[in-house]
Design a protein around this motif. Structure first.
Motif, PDB file in Angstrom:
ATOM      1  N   GLY A 113      71.446  15.190  17.946  1.00 53.27           N
ATOM      2  CA  GLY A 113      72.989  15.574  17.436  1.00 53.27           C
ATOM      3  C   GLY A 113      73.111  14.646  15.647  1.00 53.27           C
ATOM      4  O   GLY A 113      73.846  15.011  15.163  1.00 53.27           O
ATOM      5  N   ARG A 116      71.731  17.608  13.749  1.00 48.41           N
ATOM      6  CA  ARG A 116      72.143  18.334  13.717  1.00 48.41           C
ATOM      7  C   ARG A 116      73.347  18.115  12.896  1.00 48.41           C
ATOM      8  O   ARG A 116      74.031  18.681  11.477  1.00 48.41           O
ATOM      9  CB  ARG A 116      72.577  18.889  14.760  1.00 48.41           C
ATOM     10  CG  ARG A 116      71.783  19.596  15.714  1.00 48.41           C
ATOM     11  CD  ARG A 116      72.601  19.907  17.006  1.00 48.41           C
ATOM     12  NE  ARG A 116      72.862  19.198  18.092  1.00 48.41           N
ATOM     13  CZ  ARG A 116      72.507  18.646  18.515  1.00 48.41           C
ATOM     14  NH1 ARG A 116      71.935  17.980  18.831  1.00 48.41           N
ATOM     15  NH2 ARG A 116      73.867  17.631  19.183  1.00 48.41           N
ATOM     16  N   ASP A 117      74.076  16.980  12.849  1.00 46.16           N
ATOM     17  CA  ASP A 117      75.407  16.903  12.343  1.00 46.16           C
ATOM     18  C   ASP A 117      75.471  16.297  10.430  1.00 46.16           C
ATOM     19  O   ASP A 117      76.065  16.376   9.811  1.00 46.16           O
ATOM     20  CB  ASP A 117      75.531  15.692  13.004  1.00 46.16           C
ATOM     21  CG  ASP A 117      76.667  16.134  13.627  1.00 46.16           C
ATOM     22  OD1 ASP A 117      76.403  17.250  14.209  1.00 46.16           O
ATOM     23  OD2 ASP A 117      76.925  14.800  14.876  1.00 46.16           O
ATOM     24  N   HIS A 118      74.073  15.929  10.482  1.00 47.36           N
ATOM     25  CA  HIS A 118      73.168  15.626   8.888  1.00 47.36           C
ATOM     26  C   HIS A 118      72.959  16.095   8.575  1.00 47.36           C
ATOM     27  O   HIS A 118      71.491  15.566   7.631  1.00 47.36           O
ATOM     28  CB  HIS A 118      73.175  14.186   8.723  1.00 47.36           C
ATOM     29  CG  HIS A 118      74.393  13.049   9.245  1.00 47.36           C
ATOM     30  ND1 HIS A 118      76.366  13.250   8.092  1.00 47.36           N
ATOM     31  CD2 HIS A 118      75.170  12.383  10.442  1.00 47.36           C
ATOM     32  CE1 HIS A 118      76.330  12.450   9.554  1.00 47.36           C
ATOM     33  NE2 HIS A 118      75.762  11.790  10.701  1.00 47.36           N
TER      34      HIS A 118
END
Length: 340
Positions: A113, A116-118
């Motif tokens: 996650g 994906r987020d960064h």
């Protein structure tokens, strides 16, 4: 593979490089790519479940219990880190199979996650529920094939079983077949908990446990039997750079063990890769670079235990050669680790 040089030559060479450029990190430096292969995470669900154990293991490092992705990014930006390789240095095994498997899956999903987020800022080594090999093999497959892990992260021992133990062979076979990157972080050995009561065991013992597990892999024949595994050992491989010659000479006394090492003990040690966490000081850096070339060394911080910028500055003070710095700061990791 470059030949070993004497420790005296290595120290003299490193001192000369340091004298040539006793400089820190400036704005131009931090604009250059930097990959940190040794950057720890402590998912909130893990801390909620096992904060007591984390606090005990991290005695004196209260920032560990306060870790957040935002703090990682702030430290990375301060030191010029482009991408950090995430890993768990804390164990997920506390004697219960289901708990260990659940914590490993949670940690891997949490790391995925963050990736994906960064975008571009993070990659990660998968956490496995060892010594549960039966659960570790499918978790490795899931993390590598489904969650996008860039390799797997292992600890130096699990319940005092070192990585050369035959019980880990099914996992090593799977990883060898994939040509996987395996990142190894030390943990405290059961033998050595109370040598100096005033000092946390991890502070003193971690370098020695790296050396134990490397020696275990070497003389069990695992390094030779699984040559496609791309090993990275944190903290400069512990004491192995200084003791490589002594460790390799055991094969001379034991022909039965030498038979497991068709390329020779020293040649196997010289195939390994290392990170620079805790070894950016001149003597340790010299020993490591006397064993392997800079193309087998990668920058690592051990964040959140240690900040990025001071280590990058120390590395640059003690190693001014531009080609060596480029390899250590980003080239070696880009060459070795898929997806960077």
């Amino acid at each position: 593979m470059q030949p070993l040089i004497s420790r005296r030559q290595a120290l003299a060479g490193t001192a000369g490089l340091a004298a040539a450029c006793a400089c820190g990190v400036n704005a131009q430096d931090t604009a250059r790519p930097l990959i940190d292969v040794h950057h720890h995470i402590f998912p909130p669900a893990y801390l909620s479940a096992r904060s007591g154990e984390v606090a005990a293991r991290s005695r004196g490092y209260t920032q560990v219990l306060e870790w957040t992705p935002a703090k990682s990014l702030a430290d990375m930006d301060a030191g010029g880190t482009q991408t950090a390789m995430l890993s768990m240095s804390a164990p997920v095994w506390f004697g219960e199979v289901d708990e260990a498997r659940g914590l490993a899956r949670m940690a891997n999903e949490y790391a995925a996650g963050m990736v994906r987020d960064h975008p571009g800022r993070f990659a990660y080594f998968a956490t496995l529920p060892l010594p549960d090999v039966e659960g570790a093999v499918p978790e490795a497959v899931h993390a590598l094939d489904r969650l996008g892990a860039n390799g797997v992260g292992l600890l130096s021992n699990y319940d005092n079983l070192y990585l050369g133990d035959a019980r880990f062979r099914p996992l090593l076979e799977e990883l060898n077949g994939r040509g996987a990157v395996v990142y190894v972080h030390p943990t405290v050995a059961g033998c050595c908990q109370n040598l100096v009561p005033e000092i946390a065991p991890a502070f003193l013992e971690l370098p020695f446990d790296s050396s134990r597990t490397i020696t275990s892999l070497l003389y069990s024949g695992a390094l030779s039997a699984y040559p496609r595994i791309r090993w990275i050992f944190s903290h400069g491989g512990g004491t192995i750079p200084m003791l490589a010659d002594r460790v390799s000479q055991w094969a001379l006394a034991r022909p039965d063990l030498a038979a497991r090492l068709p390329n020779g003990a020293l040649a196997e040690l010289q195939r390994l890769n290392f990170d620079t966490a805790s070894v950016t000081n001149a003597p340790a850096l010299a020993a490591m670079l006397a064993l392997v070339p800079p193309t087998q060394v990668m920058f690592g911080t051990d964040y959140p235990y240690v900040a990025t910028l001071p280590q990058r500055e120390e590395l640059r003070r003690n190693l001014a050669d531009p080609g060596a710095l480029a390899a250590i700061e980003h080239g070696s990791a880009q060459r070795l680790i898929p997806g960077l």
